[in-house]
Design an enzyme around this catalytic site. Sequence first.
Site, mmCIF file in Angstrom:
data_model
loop_
_atom_site.group_PDB
_atom_site.id
_atom_site.type_symbol
_atom_site.label_atom_id
_atom_site.label_comp_id
_atom_site.label_asym_id
_atom_site.label_seq_id
_atom_site.Cartn_x
_atom_site.Cartn_y
_atom_site.Cartn_z
ATOM 1 N N GLU A 251 31.904 57.812 34.604
ATOM 2 C CA GLU A 251 31.636 57.985 36.031
ATOM 3 C C GLU A 251 32.690 58.878 36.674
ATOM 4 O O GLU A 251 33.836 58.950 36.213
ATOM 5 C CB GLU A 251 31.594 56.587 36.690
ATOM 6 C CG GLU A 251 31.397 56.535 38.177
ATOM 7 C CD GLU A 251 30.065 57.084 38.673
ATOM 8 O OE1 GLU A 251 29.753 58.243 38.344
ATOM 9 O OE2 GLU A 251 29.367 56.372 39.427
ATOM 10 N N ASP A 252 32.300 59.542 37.749
ATOM 11 C CA ASP A 252 33.248 60.413 38.449
ATOM 12 C C ASP A 252 34.249 59.601 39.277
ATOM 13 O O ASP A 252 35.452 59.804 39.197
ATOM 14 C CB ASP A 252 32.509 61.431 39.347
ATOM 15 C CG ASP A 252 31.456 60.800 40.276
ATOM 16 O OD1 ASP A 252 31.286 59.561 40.263
ATOM 17 O OD2 ASP A 252 30.794 61.560 41.000
ATOM 18 N N ARG B 71 30.953 70.917 43.738
ATOM 19 C CA ARG B 71 31.031 70.294 42.416
ATOM 20 C C ARG B 71 31.781 71.174 41.415
ATOM 21 O O ARG B 71 32.385 70.684 40.477
ATOM 22 C CB ARG B 71 29.625 70.031 41.859
ATOM 23 C CG ARG B 71 28.848 68.955 42.596
ATOM 24 C CD ARG B 71 27.635 68.559 41.771
ATOM 25 N NE ARG B 71 26.646 67.824 42.537
ATOM 26 C CZ ARG B 71 26.664 66.497 42.746
ATOM 27 N NH1 ARG B 71 27.645 65.767 42.252
ATOM 28 N NH2 ARG B 71 25.709 65.916 43.442
ATOM 29 N N PHE C 181 37.982 61.114 51.166
ATOM 30 C CA PHE C 181 36.748 61.648 50.607
ATOM 31 C C PHE C 181 37.090 62.871 49.773
ATOM 32 O O PHE C 181 37.586 63.871 50.284
ATOM 33 C CB PHE C 181 35.724 61.999 51.694
ATOM 34 C CG PHE C 181 34.379 62.257 51.099
ATOM 35 C CD1 PHE C 181 33.515 61.201 50.843
ATOM 36 C CD2 PHE C 181 34.004 63.534 50.710
ATOM 37 C CE1 PHE C 181 32.287 61.427 50.222
ATOM 38 C CE2 PHE C 181 32.783 63.772 50.096
ATOM 39 C CZ PHE C 181 31.923 62.715 49.853
ATOM 40 N N ASP D 31 34.034 53.564 43.915
ATOM 41 C CA ASP D 31 34.384 53.329 45.310
ATOM 42 C C ASP D 31 34.250 51.812 45.565
ATOM 43 O O ASP D 31 35.167 51.056 45.243
ATOM 44 C CB ASP D 31 33.415 54.181 46.151
ATOM 45 C CG ASP D 31 33.732 54.188 47.630
ATOM 46 O OD1 ASP D 31 34.912 54.182 47.985
ATOM 47 O OD2 ASP D 31 32.781 54.224 48.445
HETATM 48 P P1 IMP Z 1 30.185 52.844 44.672
HETATM 49 O O1 IMP Z 1 28.864 52.270 44.257
HETATM 50 O O2 IMP Z 1 30.547 52.491 46.076
HETATM 51 O O3 IMP Z 1 31.297 52.543 43.706
HETATM 52 O O4 IMP Z 1 29.955 54.386 44.777
HETATM 53 C C1 IMP Z 1 30.237 55.270 43.805
HETATM 54 C C2 IMP Z 1 29.524 56.578 44.099
HETATM 55 O O5 IMP Z 1 29.733 57.031 45.447
HETATM 56 C C3 IMP Z 1 30.116 57.655 43.218
HETATM 57 O O6 IMP Z 1 29.382 57.761 42.035
HETATM 58 C C4 IMP Z 1 29.987 58.900 44.075
HETATM 59 O O7 IMP Z 1 28.727 59.495 43.853
HETATM 60 C C5 IMP Z 1 30.025 58.413 45.484
HETATM 61 N N1 IMP Z 1 31.367 58.619 46.083
HETATM 62 C C6 IMP Z 1 32.239 57.649 46.424
HETATM 63 N N2 IMP Z 1 33.364 58.162 46.934
HETATM 64 C C7 IMP Z 1 33.208 59.510 46.915
HETATM 65 C C8 IMP Z 1 34.058 60.613 47.309
HETATM 66 O O8 IMP Z 1 35.201 60.463 47.790
HETATM 67 N N3 IMP Z 1 33.549 61.858 47.107
HETATM 68 C C9 IMP Z 1 32.309 62.079 46.585
HETATM 69 N N4 IMP Z 1 31.493 61.074 46.198
HETATM 70 C C10 IMP Z 1 31.935 59.800 46.371
HETATM 71 MG MG MG Z 2 28.110 59.273 41.489
#
Ligand code: IMP
Ligand code: MG
Length: 171
Positions: A95-96, A161, A148, A99
Amino acid sequence: MGEIEILINKAKLEKRIEEMGKQIQKDHEGKEIVFIGILKGSVMFMAELAKNIKSNIILDFMDVSSYEGTESTGTIKINKDIRDSIEGKDVIIVEDIIDTGRTLTYVKEYLKQKNPNSIKIATMLSKPSRRVMELQVDYIGFAIEDKFVVGYGLDYNEKYRNLPYIGYIEN
Ligand code: IMP
Ligand code: MG
């Protein structure tokens, strides 16, 4: 929309990904690993990580999105599922950024039902202060503060990207 400031430069990022690759290889000595990249953000990290591992790596992908309005339930919609069976395989979800942890909590539970031998998580970035789900993350590139971020796969409205570093948008 402000300027993009560099948070983690290319050299620092790629050095860390190389270390992560070495660690993953050490932890999976002689085993084949199935990487499941979460589209689209993971692609750059996944490619760089895979290049730093000498074991056999199988690449597969999932595309998921959160259902609108039900974010708090953590229900995720699967737009594209993995292609091949992972039964008995050693899987690493790639995963990138993590959050709240909702996406990967759901994805991990979903993939567990396909009976892999093991399932781990490797993420390039993590925002620990934002976590709402208790999620075991096995490999973390960098823990960052609540900014962000964009670049190295991460987007803002599908832009940035392709930046070769991690940046953040200065408001
Ligand atoms: P989670 O389900 O809240 O953990 O969200 C994770 C997803 O939210 C990641 O796979 C990203 O696609 C997106 N995301 C969360 N924070 C960022 C950020 O700072 N920049 C870009 N995408 C983000
Ligand atoms: Mg993502």
